[in-house]
Write a protein that holds these residues in place. Structure first.
Motif, short mmCIF file in Angstrom:
data_model
loop_
_atom_site.label_atom_id
_atom_site.label_comp_id
_atom_site.label_asym_id
_atom_site.label_seq_id
_atom_site.Cartn_x
_atom_site.Cartn_y
_atom_site.Cartn_z
N LYS A 138 0.86 -1.19 0.00
CA LYS A 138 0.00 0.00 0.00
C LYS A 138 0.89 1.23 0.00
CE LYS A 138 -4.22 -1.36 2.31
NZ LYS A 138 -4.97 -1.38 3.53
N LEU A 139 0.37 2.30 -0.59
CA LEU A 139 1.20 3.49 -0.72
C LEU A 139 0.57 4.71 -0.09
CD1 LEU A 139 3.63 4.97 -2.07
CD2 LEU A 139 2.14 5.33 -4.05
N ARG A 140 1.38 5.40 0.74
CA ARG A 140 1.10 6.79 1.10
C ARG A 140 2.18 7.61 0.41
NH1 ARG A 140 0.67 10.57 5.83
NH2 ARG A 140 -0.98 9.26 6.68
N LEU A 141 1.78 8.54 -0.44
CA LEU A 141 2.76 9.45 -1.02
C LEU A 141 2.62 10.76 -0.26
CD1 LEU A 141 4.09 11.56 -2.86
CD2 LEU A 141 4.70 9.34 -3.72
N GLY A 142 3.62 11.07 0.54
CA GLY A 142 3.57 12.29 1.35
C GLY A 142 4.14 13.45 0.56
N ILE A 168 -1.21 10.88 -8.75
CA ILE A 168 -2.30 9.98 -9.17
C ILE A 168 -1.98 9.37 -10.54
CG2 ILE A 168 -4.77 9.86 -9.75
CD1 ILE A 168 -5.19 12.14 -7.66
N ALA A 169 -1.32 10.15 -11.41
CA ALA A 169 -0.95 9.61 -12.72
C ALA A 169 0.03 8.44 -12.57
CB ALA A 169 -0.34 10.71 -13.58
N ALA A 170 0.93 8.55 -11.58
CA ALA A 170 1.95 7.50 -11.41
C ALA A 170 1.44 6.34 -10.56
CB ALA A 170 3.20 8.10 -10.77
N ALA A 171 0.48 6.61 -9.67
CA ALA A 171 0.00 5.58 -8.73
C ALA A 171 -1.49 5.82 -8.47
CB ALA A 171 0.79 5.66 -7.43
N PRO A 172 -2.34 5.24 -9.28
CA PRO A 172 -3.78 5.54 -9.16
C PRO A 172 -4.41 5.07 -7.85
CG PRO A 172 -3.27 4.41 -11.24
CD PRO A 172 -2.02 4.37 -10.42
N ASP A 173 -3.79 4.08 -7.18
CA ASP A 173 -4.32 3.65 -5.87
C ASP A 173 -3.37 4.17 -4.80
OD1 ASP A 173 -6.62 1.83 -6.54
OD2 ASP A 173 -5.03 1.01 -7.81
N ARG A 207 -7.18 8.51 -1.38
CA ARG A 207 -7.57 9.12 -0.10
C ARG A 207 -6.60 10.25 0.19
NH1 ARG A 207 -12.35 8.17 0.74
NH2 ARG A 207 -12.10 8.82 2.90
N LEU A 208 -7.07 11.22 0.94
CA LEU A 208 -6.19 12.32 1.35
C LEU A 208 -5.97 12.22 2.86
CD1 LEU A 208 -7.83 15.18 -0.73
CD2 LEU A 208 -5.65 14.06 -1.20
N ALA A 209 -4.75 12.49 3.27
CA ALA A 209 -4.42 12.48 4.70
C ALA A 209 -3.77 13.82 5.04
CB ALA A 209 -3.45 11.34 5.00
N TYR A 210 -3.85 14.20 6.32
CA TYR A 210 -3.22 15.45 6.75
C TYR A 210 -2.09 15.16 7.73
CZ TYR A 210 -2.44 20.04 8.72
OH TYR A 210 -1.84 21.20 9.12
N HIS A 211 -0.94 15.72 7.44
CA HIS A 211 0.24 15.56 8.29
C HIS A 211 0.66 16.96 8.72
CE1 HIS A 211 4.31 13.77 9.24
NE2 HIS A 211 4.69 15.01 8.97
N GLY A 212 0.42 17.29 9.98
CA GLY A 212 0.70 18.65 10.43
C GLY A 212 1.73 18.71 11.54
N HIS A 213 2.39 19.83 11.62
CA HIS A 213 3.31 20.09 12.73
C HIS A 213 2.74 21.22 13.58
CE1 HIS A 213 6.92 17.59 11.63
NE2 HIS A 213 6.11 17.40 10.61
#
Ligand code: COA
Ligand code: ZN
Length: 317
Positions: A138-142, A168-173, A207-213
């Motif tokens: 599975k991939l998360r692209l940060g 998304i073009a490189a990794a649709p899932d 899916r979108l995720a939020y990574h905050g500081h």
């Protein structure tokens, strides 16, 4: 019958984003003990470490030993960060099935972080993911610095949209991490960017995720803004440990315990046991107390644990 509480998934990233910011080497046994303690809080996903160059980040050099020795719940999603094809190869060989890959939106931060142009990073990613990763993990692209860059200032929303489209073009899932690497995003900026990204890109496959500081004390507020726009995956680091070594002026991730308190108090279930998390966060903070933050750990424990929302108990003696 009570209504079903809405849910959010909080991803614990202290063992990666937190530990990587600490200069003196944290002994492997100590890391393992802390990771096991965090895993027992009910968290469902954790970034365990990175497969990066040991010269760039000596703190992450023991990831293999950690993966081999740590006793973690079977259901825990174990994530490793990788910055290039070599990292992906090492992670897959170690049995990792959840990859977090990072590319920055700005040239300056990408150069500082991985010593490549953004174009080269996308090319490297597409080639490596296409040949090795797709279907195996599975991939998360940060996407780093989606709001503010230490060198380039405020990041245009159009640049983030372009980066999202390239991912998304490189990794649709994919799960795409929208990262406020420096902690300098303003709440209205977070709300506005996600109000564009969520309807346009979030689907069954993306899916979108939020990574905050939390550098400027806006971490919890920004996470709530992301949630209000439809983001249900949010990163946190126990005790707020951290600070990207390649982004000057950034403090640690928003403290997981602050996020858990805020969301549970709003009736949004996290699945995390706050009492256990507070104890684990205290232990995590001992690795570098001066690099920690968060609010909840300094509230008297009885008050912090007095319940949430309408179920809050009195705590005065
Ligand atoms: N794992 C282990 N070793 C790696 C590696 C990886 N993923 N990628 C490269 N290396 C090694 C190479 O084998 C080479 O070793 P050698 O000097 O013994 O021959 C050395 O590192 C340099 O390789 P090169 O491809 O030239 O990389 P670089 O020096 O341009 O560095 C990165 C690029 C991406 C590897 C490096 O900057 C890095 O690991 N950065 C970490 C980024 C990070 O984690 N940031 C925080 C999270 S956002
Ligand atoms: Zn970060």
């Amino acid at each position: 019958m009570s209504a079903q509480k809405p849910k959010i998934e909080i991803v614990e990233v202290a063992p990666r984003d937190g530990f990587q910011a600490v200069k003196p080497f944290i002994p492997t046994e100590r890391k393992i003990a802390l990771i096991e303690e965090l895993a027992a809080t009910g968290v469902t996903r954790m970034e365990i470490g990175s497969f990066v160059s040991p010269k760039a980040l000596p703190q992450m050099a023991d990831i293999l030993d950690i993966l081999q020795a740590a006793k973690l719940p079977a259901g825990l999603r174990k994530v490793a960060l990788v910055p290039n094809g070599k990292g992906l190869e090492r992670a897959l060989a170690a049995g990792i099935t959840e990859i977090s890959w990072v590319i920055s939106v700005t040239e300056s931060h990408n150069m500082s972080n991985v010593r490549r142009t953004v174009d080269d990073s996308f090319k490297d990613f597409a080639a490596a993911w296409g040949s090795m990763g797709a279907g195996k993990a599975k991939l998360r692209l940060g996407l780093s610095v989606c709001f503010d860059c230490p060198w380039e200032g405020r990041v245009p929303e159009a640049s983030v949209e372009r980066a999202v489209e390239r991912v998304i073009a490189a990794a649709p899932d994919v799960e795409i991490g929208i990262c406020d690497t420096t902690g300098r995003a303003a709440p209205d900026h977070v709300a506005h960017l996600f109000s564009k990204l969520v309807p346009r890109y979030q689907t069954d496959r993306v899916r979108l995720a939020y990574h905050g500081h939390d550098t400027y004390g806006l971490g919890v507020t920004n996470a709530i803004e992301a949630y209000r726009q439809g983001v249900t995956v949010i990163d946190g680091a126990a005790s707020g440990l951290g600070g990207c070594p390649f982004a000057p002026g950034a403090a640690g991730n928003t403290a997981t315990e602050d996020l858990v308190f805020a969301f549970e108090h709003m009736g949004v279930a996290t699945g995390i046991d706050l009492g256990k998390l507070l104890v684990a966060a205290d232990h995590v903070s001992t690795v570098a107390p001066e690099q920690c933050g968060g609010k909840l750990r300094i509230v008297p424990r009885k008050r912090a644990l007095a319940g949430f929302g309408a179920a809050t108990q009195g705590f005065a003696a």
